[in-house]
Design a protein around this motif. Sequence first.
Motif, short mmCIF file in Angstrom:
data_model
loop_
_atom_site.label_atom_id
_atom_site.label_comp_id
_atom_site.label_asym_id
_atom_site.label_seq_id
_atom_site.Cartn_x
_atom_site.Cartn_y
_atom_site.Cartn_z
N LEU A 175 -9.37 -6.73 -14.08
CA LEU A 175 -9.91 -5.47 -14.55
C LEU A 175 -10.58 -4.77 -13.36
O LEU A 175 -11.47 -5.34 -12.73
N MET A 176 -10.17 -3.54 -13.09
CA MET A 176 -10.65 -2.82 -11.92
C MET A 176 -11.30 -1.51 -12.35
O MET A 176 -10.64 -0.66 -12.94
N PHE A 177 -12.57 -1.37 -12.06
CA PHE A 177 -13.34 -0.18 -12.45
C PHE A 177 -13.59 0.68 -11.21
O PHE A 177 -14.14 0.22 -10.22
N SER A 178 -13.13 1.95 -11.30
CA SER A 178 -13.24 2.89 -10.17
C SER A 178 -12.71 2.24 -8.89
O SER A 178 -13.35 2.29 -7.83
N SER A 179 -11.55 1.68 -8.98
CA SER A 179 -10.97 0.94 -7.86
C SER A 179 -9.50 0.63 -8.14
O SER A 179 -9.03 0.80 -9.27
N PRO A 180 -8.78 0.15 -7.10
CA PRO A 180 -9.17 -0.03 -5.70
C PRO A 180 -9.19 1.32 -4.96
O PRO A 180 -8.34 2.17 -5.20
N VAL A 181 -10.13 1.46 -4.03
CA VAL A 181 -10.19 2.65 -3.19
C VAL A 181 -9.48 2.30 -1.88
O VAL A 181 -10.09 2.19 -0.82
N GLU A 182 -8.17 2.12 -1.95
CA GLU A 182 -7.45 1.55 -0.81
C GLU A 182 -6.20 2.33 -0.43
O GLU A 182 -5.18 1.78 -0.03
N PHE A 237 -13.90 9.66 -5.39
CA PHE A 237 -12.87 8.86 -4.73
C PHE A 237 -11.56 8.82 -5.53
O PHE A 237 -10.67 8.04 -5.22
N GLY A 238 -11.46 9.68 -6.54
CA GLY A 238 -10.32 9.66 -7.44
C GLY A 238 -8.94 9.66 -6.77
O GLY A 238 -8.09 8.84 -7.09
N PRO A 239 -8.68 10.57 -5.82
CA PRO A 239 -7.35 10.59 -5.18
C PRO A 239 -7.00 9.28 -4.49
O PRO A 239 -5.84 8.82 -4.55
N ARG A 240 -7.97 8.65 -3.85
CA ARG A 240 -7.69 7.39 -3.16
C ARG A 240 -7.46 6.25 -4.16
O ARG A 240 -6.68 5.33 -3.90
N ILE A 241 -8.14 6.33 -5.29
CA ILE A 241 -7.97 5.31 -6.33
C ILE A 241 -6.62 5.47 -7.00
O ILE A 241 -5.86 4.49 -7.15
N ARG A 242 -6.26 6.69 -7.37
CA ARG A 242 -4.98 6.90 -8.07
C ARG A 242 -3.80 6.63 -7.15
O ARG A 242 -2.74 6.19 -7.60
N VAL A 299 0.81 2.65 -6.06
CA VAL A 299 1.45 1.60 -5.26
C VAL A 299 1.48 0.28 -6.01
O VAL A 299 2.46 -0.47 -5.94
N LEU A 300 0.43 -0.01 -6.78
CA LEU A 300 0.37 -1.26 -7.53
C LEU A 300 1.24 -1.23 -8.78
O LEU A 300 1.43 -2.26 -9.44
N GLY A 301 1.78 -0.08 -9.12
CA GLY A 301 2.65 0.02 -10.30
C GLY A 301 1.90 0.07 -11.61
O GLY A 301 2.45 -0.28 -12.66
N LEU A 302 0.66 0.53 -11.59
CA LEU A 302 -0.14 0.55 -12.80
C LEU A 302 0.02 1.83 -13.60
O LEU A 302 -0.34 1.87 -14.79
N ASP A 303 0.53 2.90 -13.00
CA ASP A 303 0.64 4.18 -13.71
C ASP A 303 2.09 4.65 -13.75
O ASP A 303 2.37 5.84 -13.74
N GLY A 304 3.01 3.70 -13.82
CA GLY A 304 4.42 4.02 -13.86
C GLY A 304 4.87 4.54 -15.21
O GLY A 304 4.04 4.82 -16.09
#
Length: 354
Positions: free
Chosen positions: A222-229, A260-265, A270-275
């Motif tokens: 579970l990732m809250f306001s993250s990852p900022v990567e 930090f929304g753009p960096r999080i989204r 990339v992680l495939g969470l919003d496909g």
Amino acid sequence: MKHRFLLLLAAIVLVAIGGGTLVAANVMAEQRVEQHGREPAAAPAHGDQHGPADEFHRFRLGAIDGERLEPNRDDFAARTANDGPLLLFLPATRAKPAQYQRFLTTALGDGYHVLGLDYWNLGKTLSGTCEADAECYGQVQRNRFDGTRPSEFSDVSSAGSIVSRFRDAITHLDDVDPNGGWGRFVTSDQDIAWQDVVVAGHSQGGGEAAFIAHIRAVRGALMFSSPVESLGPVHAAWMDSPGRTPPSRMYAIDDVRDVFGPRIRGSWTVLGLDGPATDGGPDGPWRTDTAAPPAGWDPHAILTDIQVGTPDQSHSRTIKDTTPLDAEGQPRMLGLWQWLLHRFAPVRASSGAS
């Protein structure tokens, strides 16, 4: 005048007694060192010698292999039943477990063993440290995870790593609560039973949770306001290869106003969470005010619209104790928190469910 003098004298005596007690306690703590080089964890802040049951047990780890930990703030642990999965929670940069008690209490009520663990999260943020250096993210996160790969950006020792702190915390909890089922989270060869652990975290802690899920097969993440990567077209290099934990067992949440929304989204993509949706829900992140998804939907990226605070504050409002409350004093995020937690553990009868 005489009365004032007597009051002043009494105050001085009380301060002296209190100071003497504090010094004596500190001296005794310094003397509690075991033969194998580990100082036992501090005594619980409340409760009895049998340890946590239905309330938080606060403790600090002592020296590990002769090394005094830094930082070494209060860890939080509790459990209700003795057979629930473990929620391992990692705070944001410079934050501490004490700032997330509302969420940890929610997990406790849903049958989890809960461990809010302090770790090396001081100094600059991970995103500010690495920026557009794709290799930097994984290098720093691995160093904080197990003490390997030290660099100019992060030089945490093996003793001070998340893995080491976790094992010592479980040893301590098993000692003070021997019937609590804590020992099953560390195997006989001192490995961690990741298949029974849900890793969770906020901001840098959420990024670390995602990284742990990438290199270990965990029960869930579970990732809250993250990852900022991510930063524009650049993202953490470790995200380019398939992880040990599939995206189907990973969930991320943020608020639409997060600075930090753009960096999080970008990281979510990339992680495939919003496909593309596979459950009848919408493509991309699912948007809500603070309500949980409808029955049958299973979005792995969620954007709230809390409409409280500034963009800087929005980075924390989904998870910290500063989260907005409703008219009854309950977190407005409560339904979403429970929905996320229920992805990996059944609701206990003690929490009001059948």
